[in-house]
Design a protein around this motif. Structure first.
Motif, PDB file in Angstrom:
ATOM      1  N   GLU A 175      13.370 -25.123  46.197  1.00 23.85           N
ATOM      2  CA  GLU A 175      12.799 -26.345  45.626  1.00 23.85           C
ATOM      3  C   GLU A 175      12.627 -27.369  46.749  1.00 23.85           C
ATOM      4  O   GLU A 175      13.496 -28.204  47.006  1.00 23.85           O
ATOM      5  N   TYR A 176      11.497 -27.236  47.460  1.00 26.28           N
ATOM      6  CA  TYR A 176      11.194 -28.130  48.583  1.00 26.28           C
ATOM      7  C   TYR A 176       9.922 -28.956  48.316  1.00 26.28           C
ATOM      8  O   TYR A 176       9.368 -29.573  49.225  1.00 26.28           O
ATOM      9  N   THR A 177       9.448 -28.942  47.082  1.00 28.50           N
ATOM     10  CA  THR A 177       8.076 -29.385  46.803  1.00 28.50           C
ATOM     11  C   THR A 177       7.807 -30.838  47.155  1.00 28.50           C
ATOM     12  O   THR A 177       6.794 -31.154  47.788  1.00 28.50           O
ATOM     13  N   GLN A 182       4.955 -34.697  50.529  1.00 30.40           N
ATOM     14  CA  GLN A 182       4.990 -35.935  51.334  1.00 30.40           C
ATOM     15  C   GLN A 182       4.475 -35.655  52.746  1.00 30.40           C
ATOM     16  O   GLN A 182       3.714 -36.446  53.311  1.00 30.40           O
ATOM     17  N   PHE A 183       4.871 -34.504  53.301  1.00 32.08           N
ATOM     18  CA  PHE A 183       4.359 -34.132  54.618  1.00 32.08           C
ATOM     19  C   PHE A 183       2.862 -33.831  54.545  1.00 32.08           C
ATOM     20  O   PHE A 183       2.092 -34.245  55.423  1.00 32.08           O
ATOM     21  N   GLU A 196      -1.887 -36.550  43.413  1.00 28.26           N
ATOM     22  CA  GLU A 196      -1.601 -36.260  41.996  1.00 28.26           C
ATOM     23  C   GLU A 196      -0.390 -35.329  41.856  1.00 28.26           C
ATOM     24  O   GLU A 196       0.496 -35.554  41.037  1.00 28.26           O
ATOM     25  N   LYS A 197      -0.373 -34.283  42.692  1.00 30.60           N
ATOM     26  CA  LYS A 197       0.710 -33.306  42.560  1.00 30.60           C
ATOM     27  C   LYS A 197       2.043 -33.893  43.026  1.00 30.60           C
ATOM     28  O   LYS A 197       3.094 -33.565  42.475  1.00 30.60           O
ATOM     29  N   LEU A 198       1.991 -34.776  44.016  1.00 27.56           N
ATOM     30  CA  LEU A 198       3.220 -35.432  44.475  1.00 27.56           C
ATOM     31  C   LEU A 198       3.806 -36.291  43.355  1.00 27.56           C
ATOM     32  O   LEU A 198       5.022 -36.239  43.086  1.00 27.56           O
ATOM     33  N   THR A 199       2.972 -37.063  42.683  1.00 23.36           N
ATOM     34  CA  THR A 199       3.438 -37.903  41.568  1.00 23.36           C
ATOM     35  C   THR A 199       4.073 -37.039  40.489  1.00 23.36           C
ATOM     36  O   THR A 199       5.168 -37.332  39.994  1.00 23.36           O
ATOM     37  N   TRP A 200       3.393 -35.944  40.144  1.00 21.80           N
ATOM     38  CA  TRP A 200       3.910 -35.023  39.126  1.00 21.80           C
ATOM     39  C   TRP A 200       5.257 -34.427  39.566  1.00 21.80           C
ATOM     40  O   TRP A 200       6.207 -34.388  38.785  1.00 21.80           O
ATOM     41  N   SER A 201       5.333 -34.010  40.829  1.00 27.75           N
ATOM     42  CA  SER A 201       6.560 -33.375  41.342  1.00 27.75           C
ATOM     43  C   SER A 201       7.727 -34.355  41.363  1.00 27.75           C
ATOM     44  O   SER A 201       8.869 -33.976  41.067  1.00 27.75           O
ATOM     45  N   GLN A 202       7.442 -35.594  41.724  1.00 27.84           N
ATOM     46  CA  GLN A 202       8.501 -36.614  41.739  1.00 27.84           C
ATOM     47  C   GLN A 202       9.027 -36.865  40.322  1.00 27.84           C
ATOM     48  O   GLN A 202      10.228 -37.044  40.119  1.00 27.84           O
ATOM     49  N   ASN A 203       8.131 -36.839  39.339  1.00 31.06           N
ATOM     50  CA  ASN A 203       8.545 -36.997  37.937  1.00 31.06           C
ATOM     51  C   ASN A 203       9.387 -35.806  37.486  1.00 31.06           C
ATOM     52  O   ASN A 203      10.372 -35.978  36.766  1.00 31.06           O
TER      53      ASN A 203
END
Length: 258
Positions: A175-177, A182-183, A196-203
């Motif tokens: 689980e490094y997503t 971010q990188f 979009e995917k970063l926002t989803w992953s953070q949630n």
């Protein structure tokens, strides 16, 4: 075909693949075997074999224990890797059957280790295929080049895995997503799919939920290591070929402190 993720250690994933017709199951990288067996018992399935992606202890370290707990269980692993507890060595193109309707194709995906195997799993015609990528392909990232070269990682990521059907679900080893995305934004800050995917992953992370699975299509849209054929991306990192760009992005990631 049913797939269950099993969080292990600090940020590892093991998986349980179930052939629903026969109630036979396979475990992927069962580093904490008791957790895997508990889930298998919960679903009333028989654990037939283990699929090991590579030799590192946090993936293969539970193989000896699971052999004690399930006498006679087969343990598959790459023929080039020195996989602990391996009973059946596999090479690129080898096929394994699970129950009546689940088929597994072994894909040699070297670089992180030279004998790394990814497992491409298909069920009934209407079911979405899945691929278990260990530490070769992470969501929005790839494994460190411990034993191999940028040429090998390009072949593994962009040719072997990149040519799988786009809806294929990607189940990786860690689980490094969030960190990977971010990188990825530092490489392609204007890529809205990454945002979009970063926002989803953070949630997901805030809710203590997994970010697996991804899909091959999503990886081709958001994973900088799988986007190295795009000339604009090559230019961003000062390179003129996909392999050069892959090598450079890996170097940048190795030195990145996000």
């Amino acid at each position: 075909m049913k797939i269950y993720h099993i969080p292990c250690l600090q940020d590892n994933y093991s998986y349980l693949i179930i052939d629903e017709t026969t109630k036979e199951a396979a475990a992927v990288d069962p580093v904490e075997p008791e957790k895997v067996l508990q889930l298998a018992n919960q679903h009333g399935v028989h654990l037939s074999f283990v699929l090991t992606t590579h030799k590192h202890w946090d993936h293969a370290g539970g193989n000896e224990k699971i052999k004690e707990l399930v006498p006679g269980i087969k343990v598959y692993g790459g023929s080039v890797d020195d996989v602990k507890g391996c009973t059946n060595k596999v090479d690129n193109g080898d096929k394994i059957s699970l129950g009546a309707e689940t088929n597994i194709l072994c894909l040699h995906t070297p670089c992180h280790t030279l004998g790394h195997i990814s497992y491409y799993v298909t069920g009934k015609e209407e079911e979405t295929p899945a691929v278990f990528t260990g530490d070769t392909l992470f969501i929005a990232g790839c494994g460190r080049f411990f034993e191999g070269t940028a040429e090998q990682m390009y072949q593994s990521l962009c040719v072997t895995l990149g040519s799988l059907p786009k809806p294929t679900q990607v189940y990786c080893g860690h689980e490094y997503t969030v960190k990977n995305l971010q990188f990825a934004l530092t490489v392609e800050p204007e890529n809205t799919k990454i945002v979009e995917k970063l926002t989803w992953s953070q949630n997901q992370e805030k809710a203590s939920l997994p970010t697996v699975p991804s899909t091959i299509e999503e990886e081709l849209e958001t994973n900088p290591f799988m986007r190295v054929e795009i000339s604009e991306l090559q230019q961003k990192v000062g390179c003129s070929s996909p392999i050069e760009a892959l090598r450079e992005i890996r170097k940048l990631k190795d030195n990145w402190r996000g």
